[in-house]
Design a protein around this motif. Structure first.
Motif, PDB file in Angstrom:
ATOM      1  N   ASN A 106     -42.779 -12.276 -99.160  1.00  0.00           N
ATOM      2  CA  ASN A 106     -43.063 -13.731 -99.337  1.00  0.00           C
ATOM      3  C   ASN A 106     -41.605 -14.153-100.007  1.00  0.00           C
ATOM      4  OD1 ASN A 106     -45.757 -13.490 -98.710  1.00  0.00           O
ATOM      5  ND2 ASN A 106     -46.298 -12.613-100.594  1.00  0.00           N
ATOM      6  N   ALA A 124     -45.652  -8.684 -99.002  1.00  0.00           N
ATOM      7  CA  ALA A 124     -46.960  -9.310 -98.124  1.00  0.00           C
ATOM      8  C   ALA A 124     -47.659  -8.193 -97.332  1.00  0.00           C
ATOM      9  CB  ALA A 124     -46.842 -10.341 -97.334  1.00  0.00           C
ATOM     10  N   ALA A 125     -46.730  -7.364 -96.734  1.00  0.00           N
ATOM     11  CA  ALA A 125     -47.061  -6.284 -95.929  1.00  0.00           C
ATOM     12  C   ALA A 125     -46.225  -4.993 -96.198  1.00  0.00           C
ATOM     13  CB  ALA A 125     -47.074  -6.580 -94.635  1.00  0.00           C
ATOM     14  N   LYS A 134     -50.361  -1.813 -96.422  1.00  0.00           N
ATOM     15  CA  LYS A 134     -50.753  -2.932 -97.345  1.00  0.00           C
ATOM     16  C   LYS A 134     -50.477  -4.152 -96.279  1.00  0.00           C
ATOM     17  CE  LYS A 134     -49.491  -6.084-101.132  1.00  0.00           C
ATOM     18  NZ  LYS A 134     -48.650  -6.365-102.391  1.00  0.00           N
ATOM     19  N   ASN A 135     -51.651  -5.002 -96.361  1.00  0.00           N
ATOM     20  CA  ASN A 135     -51.311  -6.248 -95.480  1.00  0.00           C
ATOM     21  C   ASN A 135     -52.059  -7.447 -95.971  1.00  0.00           C
ATOM     22  OD1 ASN A 135     -51.113  -7.628 -93.197  1.00  0.00           O
ATOM     23  ND2 ASN A 135     -52.254  -6.607 -91.733  1.00  0.00           N
ATOM     24  N   THR A 136     -51.221  -8.317 -96.337  1.00  0.00           N
ATOM     25  CA  THR A 136     -52.034  -9.418 -96.996  1.00  0.00           C
ATOM     26  C   THR A 136     -51.786 -10.455 -95.844  1.00  0.00           C
ATOM     27  OG1 THR A 136     -50.197 -10.041 -98.481  1.00  0.00           O
ATOM     28  CG2 THR A 136     -51.962  -8.720 -99.355  1.00  0.00           C
TER      29      THR A 136
END
Length: 139
Positions: A106, A124-125, A134-136
């Motif tokens: 980000n 973010a990932a 991780k994956n937002t």
């Protein structure tokens, strides 16, 4: 071979220096970074802080940002580190045949590389071996 530690531990009455009193190291590290750069020595990124010290792992971005450009720091963390690990063209690159390890950030680390020192907010990932850890990211 000379030690590459940032600074000698300051003299104190107790044997241990509290984790929170890191300013003595922060002051010396930029100077050492300049010396390494001027000598033309490769500087990879360390990943050796474990246990209770792990939360300080990403401070290296902030320390280096005091004396290096964002491009130099990102290059060091990717290409130089891959070369030092003898895994050039396998890690530290996005290309066919390389491991699919990368992060989605980000913000723009070329504008402010210190955002990487706050991974809980900036990442973010995280992708490793082509799989999300991780994956937002919005679908």
């Amino acid at each position: 071979m000379a030690s590459m530690k940032c600074a000698a531990r300051p003299a104190t009455k107790s044997r241990a220096v509290p984790i929170s009193s890191r300013s003595w190291r922060m002051a010396a590290c930029p100077r050492r970074t300049i010396q390494l750069k001027e000598a033309g020595l490769p500087m990879g990124f360390g990943t050796d802080l474990l246990g209770q010290l792990h939360k300080y792992q990403s401070m290296e971005f902030e320390i280096r940002a005091k004396v290096l450009t964002a491009h130099d720091i990102l290059y060091s963390a990717s290409r130089v580190s891959s070369r030092l690990c003898m895994m050039e063209n396998q890690i530290g690159v996005i290309s066919e045949g390389a491991y699919a390890d990368f992060v989605v950030v980000n913000g723009n680390p070329l504008e402010d590389v210190t955002i990487l020192s706050r991974p809980e907010k900036s990442l973010a990932a995280i992708v490793r071996g082509g799989k999300f850890y991780k994956n937002t990211l919005a679908a």
